[in-house]
Motif scaffolding. Sequence first.
Motif, short mmCIF file in Angstrom:
data_model
loop_
_atom_site.label_atom_id
_atom_site.label_comp_id
_atom_site.label_asym_id
_atom_site.label_seq_id
_atom_site.Cartn_x
_atom_site.Cartn_y
_atom_site.Cartn_z
N UNK A 262 -3.60 -8.80 11.77
CA UNK A 262 -3.16 -8.05 10.32
C UNK A 262 -4.27 -7.27 9.93
N UNK A 263 -5.52 -7.26 10.58
CA UNK A 263 -6.43 -6.36 10.07
C UNK A 263 -6.73 -5.22 10.94
N UNK A 264 -5.75 -4.95 11.79
CA UNK A 264 -5.66 -3.47 12.45
C UNK A 264 -5.76 -2.49 11.61
N UNK A 265 -6.64 -1.69 11.66
CA UNK A 265 -6.72 -0.51 10.59
C UNK A 265 -5.58 0.45 10.82
N UNK A 266 -5.14 0.89 9.55
CA UNK A 266 -4.14 1.76 9.42
C UNK A 266 -4.60 3.08 9.64
N UNK A 267 -3.91 4.07 10.19
CA UNK A 267 -4.36 5.42 10.60
C UNK A 267 -4.70 6.09 9.48
N UNK A 268 -5.87 7.07 9.47
CA UNK A 268 -6.46 7.85 8.47
C UNK A 268 -6.07 9.28 9.00
N UNK A 269 -5.50 10.01 8.33
CA UNK A 269 -4.99 11.28 8.52
C UNK A 269 -6.27 12.23 8.14
N UNK B 215 9.12 9.82 11.21
CA UNK B 215 8.92 9.12 10.06
C UNK B 215 7.53 8.60 9.65
N UNK B 216 7.14 8.69 8.37
CA UNK B 216 5.79 8.29 8.04
C UNK B 216 5.75 7.78 6.42
N UNK B 217 4.77 6.71 6.33
CA UNK B 217 4.70 6.22 4.97
C UNK B 217 3.32 6.66 4.73
N UNK B 218 3.10 7.36 3.62
CA UNK B 218 1.79 7.80 3.43
C UNK B 218 0.98 7.31 2.13
N UNK B 219 0.15 6.88 2.16
CA UNK B 219 -0.67 6.36 0.78
C UNK B 219 -1.63 7.34 0.57
N UNK B 220 -1.86 7.96 -0.74
CA UNK B 220 -2.80 8.84 -1.11
C UNK B 220 -3.96 8.06 -1.23
N UNK B 221 -5.30 8.42 -0.54
CA UNK B 221 -6.42 7.64 -0.92
C UNK B 221 -7.56 8.63 -0.86
N UNK B 222 -8.35 8.64 -1.99
CA UNK B 222 -9.48 9.92 -1.51
C UNK B 222 -10.58 9.63 -0.86
N UNK B 223 -11.46 10.50 -0.33
CA UNK B 223 -12.27 10.03 0.68
C UNK B 223 -13.25 9.27 0.27
N UNK B 224 -13.79 9.42 -1.08
CA UNK B 224 -14.95 8.67 -1.64
C UNK B 224 -14.44 7.07 -1.50
N UNK B 225 -13.17 6.81 -2.04
CA UNK B 225 -12.77 5.47 -1.90
C UNK B 225 -12.34 4.80 -0.41
N UNK B 226 -12.23 5.85 0.45
CA UNK B 226 -11.90 5.56 1.67
C UNK B 226 -13.31 5.08 2.45
N UNK B 227 -14.31 6.02 2.08
CA UNK B 227 -15.57 5.68 2.69
C UNK B 227 -16.31 4.33 2.13
N UNK B 228 -15.82 3.90 0.92
CA UNK B 228 -16.36 2.86 0.35
C UNK B 228 -15.73 1.67 0.71
N UNK B 229 -14.73 1.83 1.52
CA UNK B 229 -13.81 0.46 1.96
C UNK B 229 -12.94 0.16 0.97
N UNK B 230 -12.37 0.86 0.13
CA UNK B 230 -11.39 0.45 -1.02
C UNK B 230 -10.29 -0.33 -0.37
N UNK B 231 -9.92 -1.18 -0.90
CA UNK B 231 -8.63 -2.38 -0.42
C UNK B 231 -7.53 -1.33 -0.78
#
Length: 364
Positions: free
Chosen positions: A48-55, A73-89
């Motif tokens: 369940x903790x397999x990382x989801x792809x980051x574009x 087909x793709x399902x995309x979640x908008x997550x800015x770079x700063x939050x991503x680098x901080x490991x945001x849930x």
Amino acid sequence: MGKLSTKKNAMGKKTTREKPFPIDKLLYPSLLIAISAILYTLFKTILTNTPIERLDATDGLLISDTFTGTNGPYVILCLDEEQYQKGARLNSAFSDSESIISTLLDPTTSLPIAKFATVDCSAVSTKAGSSISTRYGIDETVKPASVSIIGRSGTLTQVKPGHLKSGYTLSKVVRGLVEVRARKVDSTKGMREKCTEGLGGDKGGCVVLMKGGTSTVDGGVGRKEFKDFMAGYADEVEFVTVDCTKLEVQGVEGRMKEEYTEGYDRLVMFTSGDDGGLRVKSFKDVWHKDSLGKWLLEGLSGEDVGGAVKAESIKVKTRSKRSREMGKKRAQDKAKGSRDKVKKRRDVEEQEEEEQAFRVPRGW
């Protein structure tokens, strides 16, 4: 309980005392159960903790191919770079839906029906000169999260907040936009707009699933095979469905090899004829995706198709009471015929067993 033991005390009298229960006999099974539970939990956590792809938002070609449907087909979640680098849930509905959808495989590719990824939608690509959200009309202010679904045709749909309540709810939306499904037709106008108009362009034909009711025949195998068949030919033909327990397709049913029978599905395909009319090809074979595919390709190539009919002669009308009653009678006759075949086969088998029992071996 422990076993009873008898001993003499200091006075010479016999006393009965219960031996303590052998706790050590339970120790090993308990340890095995505990270790198994720990290993199961660890394995599940890894999955369940397999990382989801980051574009990579700066890769213009990747972003273009993803958001136009070229990459599927793709399902995309908008997550800015700063939050991503901080490991945001990640949004829980998004991550839970990814776990659900990853188990649903496309029969043509054996891969999940949709991929999941995050991307910085506010990032500006040097090639495009604008942000992803601006180029593709994504509202990043939507709460609790900005999630978009890119379907098979490349159409982008932003998920409404109400559909982000749970992974199950989001998965239903994803499946509705991604999976190939036959469109429902319940009127002559619907048949014209969804099926017969514009044949010969992007879509070479239109396949009509004429449902005979609840698919109980062969445990519904036909419906399952038809679903796999649709997934393989969605780009070539249009698929529609008509509830023939209530409706009939006039101008076609008289030409079909099988009459309406309650509980039995039928298939017919329309292709455009050289004279401007429609060619009609009905299906009568074993419901398997291979035989269905062969039938469809024959129809598209004009092989073994019926005479042309005028498009305006094809009408969807309410099925008459008499026709429904005849459909029920045919179903009863089919069921009786099947029972008679089974009985006949059993009689033959019993007769062969009797002959075998009384047969004298050679050499006696």
